[in-house]
Scaffold this active site. Structure first.
Site, PDB file in Angstrom:
ATOM      1  N   GLU A  73       0.881  -1.161   0.000  1.00 25.20           N
ATOM      2  CA  GLU A  73       0.000   0.000   0.000  1.00 25.20           C
ATOM      3  C   GLU A  73       0.926   1.221   0.000  1.00 25.20           C
ATOM      4  OE1 GLU A  73      -2.841   0.298   3.204  1.00 25.20           O
ATOM      5  OE2 GLU A  73      -3.584   2.195   2.410  1.00 25.20           O
ATOM      6  N   ARG A 304       5.519 -13.054   9.442  1.00 20.94           N
ATOM      7  CA  ARG A 304       6.062 -11.687   9.316  1.00 20.94           C
ATOM      8  C   ARG A 304       7.443 -11.629   9.928  1.00 20.94           C
ATOM      9  NH1 ARG A 304       1.992  -7.777   8.591  1.00 20.94           N
ATOM     10  NH2 ARG A 304       3.277  -5.971   8.982  1.00 20.94           N
ATOM     11  N   LYS A 314       4.072   0.742   9.906  1.00 18.95           N
ATOM     12  CA  LYS A 314       4.228   1.919   9.049  1.00 18.95           C
ATOM     13  C   LYS A 314       3.631   3.160   9.694  1.00 18.95           C
ATOM     14  CE  LYS A 314       3.110  -0.037   4.865  1.00 18.95           C
ATOM     15  NZ  LYS A 314       2.525   0.020   3.544  1.00 18.95           N
TER      16      LYS A 314
HETATM   17  P1  ATP Z   1       0.169  -1.589   7.077  1.00 19.09           P
HETATM   18  O1  ATP Z   1       0.907  -1.492   8.393  1.00 19.09           O
HETATM   19  O2  ATP Z   1      -0.096  -0.253   6.433  1.00 19.09           O
HETATM   20  O3  ATP Z   1      -0.956  -2.572   6.980  1.00 19.09           O
HETATM   21  P2  ATP Z   1       1.919  -3.486   5.922  1.00 19.09           P
HETATM   22  O4  ATP Z   1       3.170  -3.404   6.750  1.00 19.09           O
HETATM   23  O5  ATP Z   1       1.061  -4.667   5.988  1.00 19.09           O
HETATM   24  O6  ATP Z   1       1.179  -2.148   6.085  1.00 19.09           O
HETATM   25  P3  ATP Z   1       1.724  -3.453   3.072  1.00 19.09           P
HETATM   26  O7  ATP Z   1       2.135  -2.333   2.212  1.00 19.09           O
HETATM   27  O8  ATP Z   1       0.302  -3.804   3.141  1.00 19.09           O
HETATM   28  O9  ATP Z   1       2.359  -3.177   4.463  1.00 19.09           O
HETATM   29  O10 ATP Z   1       2.587  -4.725   2.756  1.00 19.09           O
HETATM   30  C1  ATP Z   1       2.947  -5.218   1.503  1.00 19.09           C
HETATM   31  C2  ATP Z   1       3.368  -6.656   1.645  1.00 19.09           C
HETATM   32  O11 ATP Z   1       4.465  -6.766   2.532  1.00 19.09           O
HETATM   33  C3  ATP Z   1       2.253  -7.517   2.209  1.00 19.09           C
HETATM   34  O12 ATP Z   1       2.177  -8.704   1.453  1.00 19.09           O
HETATM   35  C4  ATP Z   1       2.681  -7.789   3.619  1.00 19.09           C
HETATM   36  O13 ATP Z   1       2.210  -9.040   4.040  1.00 19.09           O
HETATM   37  C5  ATP Z   1       4.207  -7.740   3.518  1.00 19.09           C
HETATM   38  N1  ATP Z   1       4.796  -7.353   4.801  1.00 19.09           N
HETATM   39  C6  ATP Z   1       4.527  -6.240   5.501  1.00 19.09           C
HETATM   40  N2  ATP Z   1       5.203  -6.236   6.669  1.00 19.09           N
HETATM   41  C7  ATP Z   1       5.925  -7.380   6.702  1.00 19.09           C
HETATM   42  C8  ATP Z   1       6.820  -7.969   7.641  1.00 19.09           C
HETATM   43  N3  ATP Z   1       7.117  -7.377   8.798  1.00 19.09           N
HETATM   44  N4  ATP Z   1       7.374  -9.168   7.338  1.00 19.09           N
HETATM   45  C9  ATP Z   1       7.087  -9.771   6.162  1.00 19.09           C
HETATM   46  N5  ATP Z   1       6.256  -9.274   5.245  1.00 19.09           N
HETATM   47  C10 ATP Z   1       5.675  -8.099   5.493  1.00 19.09           C
END
Ligand code: ATP
Ligand code: MG
Length: 597
Positions: A73, A304, A314
């Protein structure tokens, strides 16, 4: 058969169970073990997602096509957690001859911005990956709208006029069925009419939502008539004011996967409970479109990345930036890709780290020392060794001729002969580190103290003969005599002395600023501490600036982001703040993990 790489769960035990010394030792051992396992089994060792993909290929699923996507996002900068997802999404496609697209999940215009879109693209490329196409969920707003209309017409969606609080109250609990909305059975025509009005801007925000009509008693709460569209009166960074209604994540993600032809939709574990709903919407789509045969995207989830002493949300990272608690998204203390890059991390080190921790189905927290170890290992073989004195104290070699300059040979990297050597000027007046001198030293102090011989790296053995203090008693200068027979390379240079110091020449060195970073948070798991505001957990000493450092002349023409090993101090890189008058360096990581917990 699923064959896992060295499970990350082993690493996870390390930070909490053992003392610091044992912990560091354990980290080294685990790295060596994992290296061996990977080497021995070579390409045979698969993570569980690779195992699934190989099985799908063997069974001929989706015409043996592999297509993934990375779906950020654009509401912030990418962080090290995203790097883990990127390595998976792009890595799988690369390994199995498939494609990976970059898709911006831009369904909430209030938080999104083109600045983030640009930075995300830059960071992915820097990590070493290439997307096949760039897509935006907003490209599908018309298709998603049409699909929503079809659901309403099929009696599978309705407009609810209750507030979000009322809707939440009716949801029930996992063991208790929810209560039907009073609007659940409103006539289809009425819902169609209201949905159109919502999108024309005739209905205020939050007054109405579109809900899928599924099952208010389903044990999976996501099936209890999920909200699929809401009104947002905020211009979108790509579609402007065309739309007033925006799809929710669950109504956009799987559908976008389907429209694009994604085969493996890989995400993190928190979406596991959303998966049945993901499949339900795909079923509805497939019902309307029969010519796609057996094709369907499927969702898979991995754990994660969470790191000790690090905050990965974020929203909170944005707060740190907005409240100026850090110096922007690329502050070298931030866990963002751009911050790590500025700090001196290489993309190789990040990818290697991700590979080492692996992918599992268990949530855990990884010791940040592992990330530091990865960059140390990478820079050890790549970084040129140079001399910089970060907190200078003048040393005068009293028996060395005043005007004499000797160009001493300094090996660039003992790990790599091909990197050659350079010259460093040795003169009568030098700088050494303040902390390398002690007037009344304890027995075990092997650096400079009156009467004790020490080696000056690449030069001579010297012995301190006296000091000069100012009126307040501070040491201003240190005096020493050198032994001309001990020049590096001469037989006498092998004489046993216990300490070796780095130094630079007063006249042949240049001014520099050195920024010493420490962990941004002072507690091991800042995300866990719900009692305190996360801002209270910040480490007040996370940045120390040394403005009077002196660097050897060899560093005169360095470029931003270049990596070096400063003799005895650690790995440093050139900060883009550097000017021709003053170089600025960041400490990437010290030479050893010396954290006292
Ligand atoms: P928000 O906190 O805004 O929900 P998010 O950290 O989930 O954001 P996105 O931009 O939705 O961020 O994430 C893009 C991709 O990165 C998604 O597939 C998410 O699962 C993955 N992702 C985000 N944070 C992690 C993390 N800490 N470890 C592994 N993958 C991650
Ligand atoms: Mg998300």
């Amino acid at each position: 058969m699923e064959q896992l790489k060295l499970p990350a769960s082993l690493f996870i035990l390390v930070p909490t169970v053992f003392s610091n010394k044992i912990r560091n030792f354990a980290i080294q051992i685990l790295f060596i073990m994992s290296e061996n396992i990977t080497n021995e089994e070579n390409k045979k060792s698969l993570n569980f997602i690779e195992a699934i993909v190989e099985k799908d290929l063997a069974e001929g699923k989706n015409g043996r096509r592999i297509q993934t996507r990375f779906p950020p996002e654009p509401n912030g900068y990418l962080h090290i957690g995203h790097a883990k997802a990127i390595c998976m999404d792009f890595g799988i496609a690369q390994k199995y001859g498939g494609i990976c697209n970059l898709r911006f999940d831009d369904t909430n215009p209030t938080k999104e911005d083109v600045e983030y879109v640009d930075s995300i693209m830059e960071d992915i490329q820097w990590l070493g990956y290439k997307w096949e196409n760039v897509y935006y969920a907003s490209d599908y707003f018309q298709q998603l709208w049409n699909f929503a209309i079809q659901l309403i017409e099929a009696g599978k969606a309705y407009i609810d006029e209750q507030s979000s609080e009322e809707i939440a109250k009716q949801k029930g609990t996992p063991t208790q069925p929810g209560v039907n909305s009073p609007y659940r059975n409103r006539p289809i025509e009425e819902s169609l009419d209201l949905f159109k009005k919502m999108n024309k801007g005739e209905i205020p925000e939050s007054a109405m939502v579109l809900r899928a009509k599924i099952d208010m008693a389903n044990p999976n709460m996501h099936f209890r008539d999920p909200v699929i569209y809401r009104i947002i009166n905020h211009p979108h960074h790509r579609t402007g004011t065309t739309w007033k209604v925006y799809p929710m994540y669950d109504f956009a993600h799987g559908q976008s996967d389907y429209f694009e032809g994604v085969t493996h939709s890989i995400c993190t574990l928190e979406f596991e409970v959303h998966r049945p709903l993901y499949d339900w919407f795909i079923d509805q789509l497939k019902e309307q479109k029969t010519e796609d045969g057996d094709y369907r995207p499927r969702q898979f989830e991995f754990n994660r990345l969470n790191l000790t002493y690090t905050m990965m949300s974020k929203r909170k990272l944005l707060q740190l930036v907005q409240e100026k608690l850090v110096n922007g998204w690329d502050d070298p203390r931030m866990p963002t890709i751009t911050g790590l890059r500025r700090r001196g991390y290489t993309s190789d080190a990040i990818r290697k780290f991700v590979d080492k921790i692996g992918y599992t189905k268990f949530e855990a927290i990884i010791d940040v020392a592992l990330l530091e170890h990865a960059v140390r290992e990478d820079l050890n073989v790549k970084a040129k060794r140079v001399s910089v004195v970060i907190d200078p104290l003048k040393l005068i070699i009293i028996n060395y001729p005043e005007k004499k300059v000797e160009m001493m040979e300094a090996i660039n990297n003992p790990e790599d002969e091909t990197m050659g050597s350079h010259k460093i000027a040795f003169t009568r007046e030098l700088y050494i580190e303040k902390e390398d001198f002690m007037e009344d030293a304890p027995k075990k102090f092997f650096r400079m103290t009156p009467g004790q011989e020490v080696r000056l790296k690449n030069a001579y053995i010297v012995k301190c003969t006296g000091i000069k203090k100012d009126l307040a008693g501070n040491i201003e200068e240190v005096y020493a005599e050198y032994d001309p027979q001990t020049k590096s390379g001469m037989p006498e240079s092998n004489r046993k002395v216990k300490g070796t110091l780095h130094w630079v020449s007063v006249d042949h060195s240049i001014p520099a600023e050195v920024r010493l970073y420490d962990r941004l948070f002072k507690v091991e798991n800042p995300a866990e501490d719900k009692e305190k505001d996360f801002r209270e957990l910040l480490n007040p000493d996370s940045l120390i600036i040394q403005t009077n450092a002196r660097a050897e002349k060899e560093l005169e023409n360095v470029k931003p982001f270049e990596n070096f090993q400063f003799q005895r101090l650690g790995y440093f890189n050139v900060d883009p703040d550097s000017t021709t008058d003053k170089l600025v360096f960041n400490r990437t990581v010290s030479l050893k993990d010396s954290k006292k917990l």
